[in-house]
Design a protein around this motif. Structure first.
Motif, PDB file in Angstrom:
ATOM      1  N   VAL A  57       5.808   0.230 -10.562  1.00  0.00           N
ATOM      2  CA  VAL A  57       5.848  -0.987  -9.751  1.00  0.00           C
ATOM      3  C   VAL A  57       6.825  -1.999 -10.329  1.00  0.00           C
ATOM      4  O   VAL A  57       7.509  -2.698  -9.579  1.00  0.00           O
ATOM      5  N   ARG A  58       6.934  -2.065 -11.644  1.00  0.00           N
ATOM      6  CA  ARG A  58       7.937  -2.954 -12.259  1.00  0.00           C
ATOM      7  C   ARG A  58       9.341  -2.508 -11.899  1.00  0.00           C
ATOM      8  O   ARG A  58      10.208  -3.319 -11.617  1.00  0.00           O
ATOM      9  N   GLY A  59       9.546  -1.201 -11.907  1.00  0.00           N
ATOM     10  CA  GLY A  59      10.858  -0.657 -11.550  1.00  0.00           C
ATOM     11  C   GLY A  59      11.254  -0.985 -10.120  1.00  0.00           C
ATOM     12  O   GLY A  59      12.433  -1.041  -9.784  1.00  0.00           O
ATOM     13  N   LEU A  60      10.256  -1.200  -9.273  1.00  0.00           N
ATOM     14  CA  LEU A  60      10.511  -1.566  -7.877  1.00  0.00           C
ATOM     15  C   LEU A  60      10.566  -3.082  -7.681  1.00  0.00           C
ATOM     16  O   LEU A  60      10.664  -3.562  -6.554  1.00  0.00           O
ATOM     17  N   GLY A  61      10.485  -3.823  -8.792  1.00  0.00           N
ATOM     18  CA  GLY A  61      10.569  -5.274  -8.709  1.00  0.00           C
ATOM     19  C   GLY A  61       9.260  -5.959  -8.345  1.00  0.00           C
ATOM     20  O   GLY A  61       9.255  -7.122  -7.947  1.00  0.00           O
ATOM     21  N   LEU A  62       8.151  -5.235  -8.469  1.00  0.00           N
ATOM     22  CA  LEU A  62       6.839  -5.801  -8.150  1.00  0.00           C
ATOM     23  C   LEU A  62       6.109  -6.147  -9.440  1.00  0.00           C
ATOM     24  O   LEU A  62       6.493  -5.713 -10.523  1.00  0.00           O
ATOM     25  N   ASP A  63       5.034  -6.923  -9.334  1.00  0.00           N
ATOM     26  CA  ASP A  63       4.249  -7.207 -10.542  1.00  0.00           C
ATOM     27  C   ASP A  63       2.927  -6.447 -10.501  1.00  0.00           C
ATOM     28  O   ASP A  63       2.632  -5.741  -9.537  1.00  0.00           O
ATOM     29  N   HIS A  64       2.124  -6.611 -11.553  1.00  0.00           N
ATOM     30  CA  HIS A  64       0.889  -5.837 -11.673  1.00  0.00           C
ATOM     31  C   HIS A  64      -0.113  -6.137 -10.560  1.00  0.00           C
ATOM     32  O   HIS A  64      -1.010  -5.345 -10.291  1.00  0.00           O
ATOM     33  N   HIS A  65       0.016  -7.257  -9.890  1.00  0.00           N
ATOM     34  CA  HIS A  65      -0.894  -7.585  -8.795  1.00  0.00           C
ATOM     35  C   HIS A  65      -0.766  -6.595  -7.632  1.00  0.00           C
ATOM     36  O   HIS A  65      -1.696  -6.455  -6.836  1.00  0.00           O
ATOM     37  N   TYR A  66       0.371  -5.916  -7.555  1.00  0.00           N
ATOM     38  CA  TYR A  66       0.549  -4.882  -6.531  1.00  0.00           C
ATOM     39  C   TYR A  66      -0.549  -3.833  -6.660  1.00  0.00           C
ATOM     40  O   TYR A  66      -1.124  -3.403  -5.669  1.00  0.00           O
ATOM     41  N   LEU A  67      -0.832  -3.420  -7.891  1.00  0.00           N
ATOM     42  CA  LEU A  67      -1.872  -2.408  -8.105  1.00  0.00           C
ATOM     43  C   LEU A  67      -3.255  -2.937  -7.742  1.00  0.00           C
ATOM     44  O   LEU A  67      -4.093  -2.199  -7.236  1.00  0.00           O
ATOM     45  N   GLU A  68      -3.488  -4.214  -7.996  1.00  0.00           N
ATOM     46  CA  GLU A  68      -4.789  -4.803  -7.700  1.00  0.00           C
ATOM     47  C   GLU A  68      -5.056  -4.872  -6.202  1.00  0.00           C
ATOM     48  O   GLU A  68      -6.192  -4.719  -5.760  1.00  0.00           O
ATOM     49  N   SER A  69      -4.026  -5.084  -5.407  1.00  0.00           N
ATOM     50  CA  SER A  69      -4.218  -5.255  -3.966  1.00  0.00           C
ATOM     51  C   SER A  69      -3.864  -4.004  -3.164  1.00  0.00           C
ATOM     52  O   SER A  69      -3.928  -4.022  -1.933  1.00  0.00           O
ATOM     53  N   TYR A  70      -3.531  -2.910  -3.846  1.00  0.00           N
ATOM     54  CA  TYR A  70      -3.089  -1.687  -3.179  1.00  0.00           C
ATOM     55  C   TYR A  70      -4.104  -1.189  -2.152  1.00  0.00           C
ATOM     56  O   TYR A  70      -3.761  -0.918  -1.000  1.00  0.00           O
ATOM     57  N   SER A  71      -5.351  -1.064  -2.541  1.00  0.00           N
ATOM     58  CA  SER A  71      -6.381  -0.516  -1.648  1.00  0.00           C
ATOM     59  C   SER A  71      -6.578  -1.393  -0.417  1.00  0.00           C
ATOM     60  O   SER A  71      -6.729  -0.882   0.695  1.00  0.00           O
ATOM     61  N   ASP A  72      -6.567  -2.708  -0.598  1.00  0.00           N
ATOM     62  CA  ASP A  72      -6.738  -3.610   0.539  1.00  0.00           C
ATOM     63  C   ASP A  72      -5.558  -3.508   1.506  1.00  0.00           C
ATOM     64  O   ASP A  72      -5.738  -3.485   2.720  1.00  0.00           O
ATOM     65  N   ARG A  73      -4.351  -3.440   0.964  1.00  0.00           N
ATOM     66  CA  ARG A  73      -3.164  -3.328   1.820  1.00  0.00           C
ATOM     67  C   ARG A  73      -3.140  -1.973   2.539  1.00  0.00           C
ATOM     68  O   ARG A  73      -2.774  -1.881   3.700  1.00  0.00           O
ATOM     69  N   LEU A  74      -3.543  -0.936   1.835  1.00  0.00           N
ATOM     70  CA  LEU A  74      -3.598   0.396   2.430  1.00  0.00           C
ATOM     71  C   LEU A  74      -4.600   0.418   3.595  1.00  0.00           C
ATOM     72  O   LEU A  74      -4.320   0.959   4.658  1.00  0.00           O
ATOM     73  N   ALA A  75      -5.745  -0.200   3.410  1.00  0.00           N
ATOM     74  CA  ALA A  75      -6.775  -0.235   4.448  1.00  0.00           C
ATOM     75  C   ALA A  75      -6.324  -1.031   5.669  1.00  0.00           C
ATOM     76  O   ALA A  75      -6.791  -0.790   6.780  1.00  0.00           O
ATOM     77  N   ALA A  76      -5.390  -1.955   5.488  1.00  0.00           N
ATOM     78  CA  ALA A  76      -4.937  -2.820   6.579  1.00  0.00           C
ATOM     79  C   ALA A  76      -3.843  -2.189   7.443  1.00  0.00           C
ATOM     80  O   ALA A  76      -3.517  -2.715   8.510  1.00  0.00           O
ATOM     81  N   VAL A  77      -3.279  -1.054   7.025  1.00  0.00           N
ATOM     82  CA  VAL A  77      -2.198  -0.426   7.795  1.00  0.00           C
ATOM     83  C   VAL A  77      -2.740   0.074   9.126  1.00  0.00           C
ATOM     84  O   VAL A  77      -3.759   0.765   9.181  1.00  0.00           O
ATOM     85  N   THR A  78      -2.032  -0.270  10.191  1.00  0.00           N
ATOM     86  CA  THR A  78      -2.423   0.179  11.535  1.00  0.00           C
ATOM     87  C   THR A  78      -1.484   1.292  11.996  1.00  0.00           C
ATOM     88  O   THR A  78      -0.362   1.406  11.480  1.00  0.00           O
ATOM     89  N   PRO A  79      -1.913   2.091  12.970  1.00  0.00           N
ATOM     90  CA  PRO A  79      -1.013   3.121  13.499  1.00  0.00           C
ATOM     91  C   PRO A  79       0.303   2.536  14.038  1.00  0.00           C
ATOM     92  O   PRO A  79       1.369   3.105  13.827  1.00  0.00           O
ATOM     93  N   ALA A  80       0.234   1.389  14.689  1.00  0.00           N
ATOM     94  CA  ALA A  80       1.445   0.764  15.239  1.00  0.00           C
ATOM     95  C   ALA A  80       2.393   0.324  14.120  1.00  0.00           C
ATOM     96  O   ALA A  80       3.610   0.492  14.220  1.00  0.00           O
ATOM     97  N   GLU A  81       1.835  -0.223  13.052  1.00  0.00           N
ATOM     98  CA  GLU A  81       2.664  -0.654  11.928  1.00  0.00           C
ATOM     99  C   GLU A  81       3.313   0.547  11.240  1.00  0.00           C
ATOM    100  O   GLU A  81       4.492   0.515  10.887  1.00  0.00           O
ATOM    101  N   LEU A  82       2.550   1.610  11.079  1.00  0.00           N
ATOM    102  CA  LEU A  82       3.081   2.823  10.467  1.00  0.00           C
ATOM    103  C   LEU A  82       4.239   3.378  11.298  1.00  0.00           C
ATOM    104  O   LEU A  82       5.289   3.734  10.767  1.00  0.00           O
ATOM    105  N   ARG A  83       4.089   3.421  12.614  1.00  0.00           N
ATOM    106  CA  ARG A  83       5.156   3.912  13.484  1.00  0.00           C
ATOM    107  C   ARG A  83       6.384   3.029  13.399  1.00  0.00           C
ATOM    108  O   ARG A  83       7.505   3.507  13.329  1.00  0.00           O
ATOM    109  N   ARG A  84       6.204   1.713  13.363  1.00  0.00           N
ATOM    110  CA  ARG A  84       7.329   0.775  13.274  1.00  0.00           C
ATOM    111  C   ARG A  84       8.124   0.990  11.988  1.00  0.00           C
ATOM    112  O   ARG A  84       9.351   1.067  11.997  1.00  0.00           O
ATOM    113  N   VAL A  85       7.431   1.121  10.883  1.00  0.00           N
ATOM    114  CA  VAL A  85       8.098   1.326   9.599  1.00  0.00           C
ATOM    115  C   VAL A  85       8.756   2.709   9.546  1.00  0.00           C
ATOM    116  O   VAL A  85       9.889   2.859   9.072  1.00  0.00           O
TER     117      VAL A  85
END
Length: 127
Positions: A57-85
């Motif tokens: 995550v540091r190599g991608l320019g993110l901080d350690h909080h990325y790991l803390e919020s990973y599960s919540d962000r993953l749970a929030a992904v919708t089919p429409a958002e996945l298709r858009r990305v």
């Protein structure tokens, strides 16, 4: 394997195109979420896994909080958002593929797949 290179590439571009153009079903998305969340838990259980994840995550320019919020962000992904990305990053029209193998054996089977540029390997220098 050389004999299935072209067929594998066609299947890969089909699946990427499907992700980029059709929303995945809720069951498929949920199964993938569960898998990714489970893998994350397993990886973070060891010191080396945690260190590797932090380095990533540091190599991608993110901080350690990325790991803390990973599960919540993953749970929030919708089919429409996945298709858009997927349409932005995975659409086959945007794809640059690199295949490594015996060019002489696959040249005929992959030539119909689009613009192909084959490179000869650099020979290792003799000592």
């Amino acid at each position: 394997r050389t004999e299935v290179t072209a067929a594998s590439y066609v299947e890969l571009t089909y699946e990427l195109g499907r992700l980029a153009s059709v929303e995945v079903g809720k069951d498929e998305l949920e199964a993938t979420r569960n898998y990714l969340a489970g893998v994350r838990v397993i990886v973070l259980q060891t010191q080396s896994g945690l260190a590797s994840s932090l380095a990533q995550v540091r190599g991608l320019g993110l901080d350690h909080h990325y790991l803390e919020s990973y599960s919540d962000r993953l749970a929030a992904v919708t089919p429409a958002e996945l298709r858009r990305v997927a349409a932005r990053y995975l659409a086959p029209a945007q794809l640059t593929a690199v295949m490594v193998g015996d060019a002489a054996k696959v040249a005929g089977s992959v030539s119909s797949l689009g613009r192909i540029r084959m490179l000869a390997p650099k020979r290792a220098r003799e000592n």
